[in-house]
Design an enzyme around this catalytic site. Structure first.
Site, mmCIF file in Angstrom:
data_model
loop_
_atom_site.group_PDB
_atom_site.id
_atom_site.type_symbol
_atom_site.label_atom_id
_atom_site.label_comp_id
_atom_site.label_asym_id
_atom_site.label_seq_id
_atom_site.Cartn_x
_atom_site.Cartn_y
_atom_site.Cartn_z
ATOM 1 C CG ASP A 1 -1.819 0.592 1.263
ATOM 2 O OD1 ASP A 1 -1.899 1.329 0.265
ATOM 3 O OD2 ASP A 1 -3.071 0.791 1.989
ATOM 4 C CG ASP B 1 -9.313 2.888 -0.338
ATOM 5 O OD1 ASP B 1 -9.134 1.331 -0.411
ATOM 6 O OD2 ASP B 1 -8.935 3.698 0.152
#
Ligand code: DGJ
Length: 721
Positions: free
Chosen positions: A473, A543
Site C-alpha cells: 500500500d 477504496d
C-alpha cells in the site's frame, strides 16, 4: 513486421502487425515523422515542407525546413519550434536550449534494458531502432529508442542522454515520446478523479492551445492517470482512428496535448517537469522512463485490446499460482481490530466457502492500533500475535488456505520507533516544518540506507514465514520533496530517485519471495499504472467498493488496462449483503476482474456462506480464464446510459461471457444487448439454461428486462456447441 532503413530516401520504416510508422532524415540532420497509421502497400509520401511566416529557419535550409512547422520526432527547447518541447538542458553558457543533429542509427533484435526502471519485456518479434543525435555545441548525446511490439501493435519510446561535454549539464525537462498528428479532429479521452473515485471517463474535443493531464503528487495518482487517447470525433467505440498513449512509470508524469497554428496536434508523454531537474556530470548518463503508443483504425475498443494484450504479454509479472487466488481481505470487516483469534475465524470461514486465501490487512505490526502509529516498525505486535508470525501463519494454513499480509514500506508515522531513531530518513526540505497526511511521513526512498533498512527488516520478519501474497500500500502523496542526502544542486532529483528506490525494493521482494504475488494499492487505485504493473500482478482498483461507482471505475480502467490487473472485491460497506440480490449484484460487478471478498464472512448467515461458495466455484470453473486472458468488448458505456454491458471472449469466440449491469432503478423495459463479435457460423448454448442461439442471433442481441431496483444484473456464459 520489422524495422527497415531505406538509405536512398533516408527513411526508417517501423511495421507492426497492422500499423506502420515512418521517419525521414531530412537535410541529413533532422528526423521528421512521415506517417503513423494502417499498414498499406503504398510507399509513404516523402517530407513536404509547409510554409508560414513568423517561423524561423537556418540559412542553408531556409523555408524548406522550419522546425516550428514540421511533424517532429523529438524537439530541443528553444530550437525554433515554438510548440512544447521535449528536452530542456541548462548548459555552461547559462542557456537551456538544445539542438539535435542526426548522427547515425542501429537496428537490432530485442531491446536494451532501462537501468533501474520498469520496462516492457521483449519477445521473439521485438526489434529496436536507435537514432543517435548530438547537440553540436554542448556535445550532449541523445539516443532515441523506438521499440516495436508487433503482435500487439505497440511502439515504445524513450531516450538516453549522455553528457559528452567538458562541464556539467542540468536536465530541466525530458520527455519520452513525442507524436505530431496532422489534424485536431479528435476527442481526447483522459481519466480523472480523486481518492475513492479514480479514473473517471472524460471525452472532450481537442481545442487550440494546451490540454494536459499530469501528476505533481509523487505518484501517478488517483487524480489523473498517465493513460490518454485521441480518437476520431463522432465515431463509436468500434470505428475510426484511436491512438492510445501510456507511460511505464509511477511518479510524476506529464501528458501534453497541444493544438498549434496549423491545426496539428502534438502529444508528448514523459516525466513531470515541475520539481524535476537532474544534474549530469561529465560522462554521466540519464535514461528516461519508457512511454508507449498504439494505433487502431477500429476504434477505441481495439485500441484498448492492443493495450490489454501488451500489458499481459510484456508488462505483468508471470502468474505465481496456477489459478488466481480468490482472497478474503480483513480490512472493511475489521479495520485495525485484528488478532490471531479473529484471523482464525476468517481462515475457517474462507476454507468452508472455498476461498483460496485470507489477506490480513493493516493493523498487525508495531503499535498499529489505529492509523496514527506504527508505520515503519515492521515486526508483529506481540499483544495480537503472541507466539510470532511463523506459528500463526502455520495455524492459518492448516485450514488449507493461502495467506497474505499488508505492508506500506514507503511510509513512517512520527509515532514510531523508526521515526524516533531516524527522522533524517524522511523526505524534507531544509528548515521547513514536515507536513503529515493520514498521520504519516514519507521515507526518502532515494536514500540507500532506507532501502537497506527495509530489506533487512522485511527479511527478518517474513523469511521462512510462508507468506503467499503481499498487499503493498501507499497512503499519501509527496510534498516537501527534498532529500537530506543530496547536495543543493541535486535536490530536483529527489522525486525521481524516490521512484528508483521504490522499484528497487519491488525487485528485491520479487527475488526474495519468488513464490509470493504482490497486490498493489495506493489508497485504492492511486498508482494504477504500467510501472506498478511490472511488479504487481494486480492492483486494488479503488477504496470505493460501492458497486454502482465500481461499474464506472471499472469501465474506464479497462480503456487502458486489462481486467487481469483489476482487483475487485465483493464488499459490504453498507451492510446489505444479506439480501441475495445484493450479494449477486456485487458479485456480478466484481466479475469485471479477479474476484475477492471483503466483508465479515465469519459473521454472515449460512445462506450467504453457501452463496459465496457457489460464486467462488463458478469464478474458477466458468469465468476466470476469460476474465484474465480473454479479449474484452464493450457494449454499453455506463457514463452514457443507465447500463454497463461488456463481454470477454476467447480468441476463436468459442466461449463468451456477457455481463449486463443496470446502474439505477428504472421502469421495467426490454433492453437488447448485442454480442456483435459472435461467430455467425456457429451455434451457441447458454450454459445456464441450455437455450441455443445462432451466432447471428447473438449478434442481434439477447434480451434483458430492466427493473425498478438498483441491483439488477445478469451474466451469460455462451459456449459453441
Ligand atoms: C488503504 C487501502 O486502500 C485499504 O484497502 C486498506 O488496505 C487501508 N489502506 C489500510 O490502511
Amino acid at each position: 513486421m520489422s524495422i527497415r532503413f531505406d538509405s536512398e530516401r533516408n527513411i526508417f520504416m517501423l511495421e507492426t502487425q497492422k500499423t506502420r510508422y515512418a521517419i525521414q532524415i531530412v537535410f541529413d540532420k533532422f528526423p521528421v515523422n512521415l506517417y503513423y497509421g494502417p499498414k498499406t502497400d503504398e510507399p509513404v509520401a516523402e517530407y513536404d515542407p509547409s510554409v508560414y511566416s513568423f517561423s524561423p529557419y537556418y540559412a542553408d535550409t531556409r523555408l524548406n525546413y522550419c522546425p516550428d512547422l514540421v511533424r517532429a520526432e523529438y524537439v530541443g527547447f528553444d530550437s525554433g519550434d515554438f510548440r512544447t518541447s521535449s528536452l530542456k538542458v541548462r548548459n555552461a553558457n547559462g542557456d537551456s536550449m538544445v539542438v539535435l543533429h542526426y548522427k547515425g542509427y542501429r537496428i537490432f533484435d530485442g531491446r536494451e534494458e532501462i537501468p533501474g526502471l520498469p520496462y516492457a519485456d521483449a519477445d521473439e518479434d521485438t526489434q529496436t531502432l536507435e537514432l543517435q543525435m548530438l547537440d553540436p555545441v554542448t556535445n550532449l548525446e541523445v539516443m532515441m529508442y523506438y521499440t516495436i511490439f508487433p503482435k500487439e501493435d505497440v511502439i515504445s519510446r524513450y531516450v538516453k542522454l549522455t553528457n559528452n561535454s567538458t562541464s556539467k549539464l542540468v536536465i530541466e525537462k525530458c520527455m519520452s515520446l513525442l507524436h505530431d498528428f496532422t489534424s485536431h479532429n479528435y476527442d481526447m479521452i483522459s481519466l480523472y478523479g480523486q481518492h475513492a473515485m479514480e479514473r473517471k471517463y472524460q471525452r472532450v474535443p481537442l481545442h487550440y492551445g494546451q490540454q494536459n493531464v499530469f501528476s505533481r503528487r509523487g505518484a501517478s495518482s488517483h487524480h489523473y492517470n498517465p493513460f490518454i487517447a485521441l480518437c476520431e470525433q463522432g465515431k463509436g467505440p468500434d470505428e475510426g482512428i484511436a491512438v492510445g498513449f501510456n507511460f511505464v512509470y509511477s511518479g510524476n508524469f506529464l501528458d501534453e496535448v497541444e493544438v498549434d497554428q496549423q491545426g496539428y496536434t502534438r502529444v508528448q508523454i514523459g516525466l513531470g517537469q515541475d520539481n524535476f531537474s537532474y544534474l549530469l556530470d561529465k560522462g554521466e548518463s540519464f535514461t528516461s522512463p519508457e512511454a508507449v503508443m498504439t494505433y487502431s483504425y477500429e476504434g477505441i475498443s481495439q485500441m484498448s485490446r492492443n493495450f490489454h494484450a501488451f500489458t499481459r504479454n510484456h508488462i505483468l509479472p508471470e502468474e505465481v499460482f496456477e489459478t488466481r487466488p480468490v482472497v478474503l481481505n480483513t480490512w472493511e470487516a475489521c479495520y485495525f481490530n485484528i488478532n490471531e483469534d479473529v484471523l482464525e475465524k476468517f481462515a475457517e470461514s474462507a476454507a468452508a466457502s472455498g476461498i483460496d486465501m485470507v489477506v490480513m490487512d493493516d493493523g498487525w505490526f508495531g503499535e498499529r492500533n489505529n492509523d496514527t502509529a506504527g508505520l515503519g516498525d515492521w515486526y508483529e505486535n506481540r499483544n495480537k500475535f503472541k507466539n510470532g508470525l511463523t506459528p500463526f501463519v502455520k495455524r492459518m494454513k492448516s485450514h488449507g488456505i493461502k495467506f497474505g499480509i499488508w505492508i506500506e514500506p514507503e511510509m513512517v508515522n512520527p509515532n514510531s520507533e523508526l521515526f524516533r531513531a531516524h527522522p533524517e530518513w524522511c523526505l524534507q526540505c531544509k528548515g521547513r516544518e514536515l507536513m503529515q497526511s493520514r498521520s504519516q511521513l514519507v521515507l526518502d526512498m532515494g536514500n540507500p540506507k532506507v532501502i537497506q533498512y527495509l530489506k533487512d527488516v522485511f527479511d527478518m520478519t517474513f523469511s521462512g514465514v510462508g507468506i503467499d501474497y503481499f498487499k503493498w500500500d501507499m497512503n499519501r502523496h509527496l510534498c516537501h520533496v527534498g532529500s537530506p542526502i543530496l547536495p543543493p544542486e541535486r535536490q530536483g532529483e529527489a522525486g525521481f530517485r524516490y521512484m528508483l528506490g521504490v522499484y528497487e525494493l519491488f525487485r528485491w521482494f520479487k527475488k526474495k519471495f519468488p513464490k509470493a504475488m504482490i497486490e498493489n494499492c495506493s489508497g485504492g487505485g492511486g498508482r494504477y499504472d504500467l510501472g506498478m504493473m511490472k511488479y504487481s500482478t494486480m492492483i486494488w482498483t479503488s477504496d470505493n467498493t460501492d458497486p454502482h461507482d465500481r461499474i464506472k471505475i471499472q469501465y474506464s480502467s479497462m480503456l487502458g488496462y486489462p481486467a487481469a490487473t483489476m482487483s475487485c472485491h465483493v464488499a459490504n460497506h453498507d451492510n446489505i449483503i444479506e439480501t441475495p440480490q445484493a450479494l449477486k449484484y456485487r458479485y456480478d460487478v466484481a466479475l469485471g476482474g479477479p474476484v475477492g471478498y471483503e466483508f465479515h464472512l465469519p459473521n454472515a448467515s449460512d445462506k450467504v456462506k453457501e452463496t459465496v461458495k457457489k460464486q467462488v466455484a463458478d469464478y474458477h470453473e466458468k469465468y476466470e480464464d476469460l476474465i484474465l486472458r480473454g479479449d474484452y468488448y464493450t457494449v454499453f458505456n455506463p457514463y452514457e446510459c443507465n447500463y454497463s454491458a461488456h463481454y470477454y471472449a476467447n480468441g476463436d469466440m468459442s466461449r463468451i461471457m456477457l455481463t449486463f449491469l443496470q446502474d439505477n432503478p428504472e421502469e421495467p423495459a426490454i433492453v437488447t444487448v448485442p454480442v456483435a463479435r459472435a461467430d455467425v457460423d456457429a451455434v451457441y448454448v447458454d450454459v445456464e439454461t441450455g437455450v441455443k442461439y445462432t451466432g447471428a442471433q447473438l449478434r442481434e442481441g439477447v434480451k434483458v428486462l430492466t427493473e425498478n431496483t438498483d441491483m439488477n444484473s445478469k451474466i451469460w456464459l455462451f459456449e459453441k456447441v
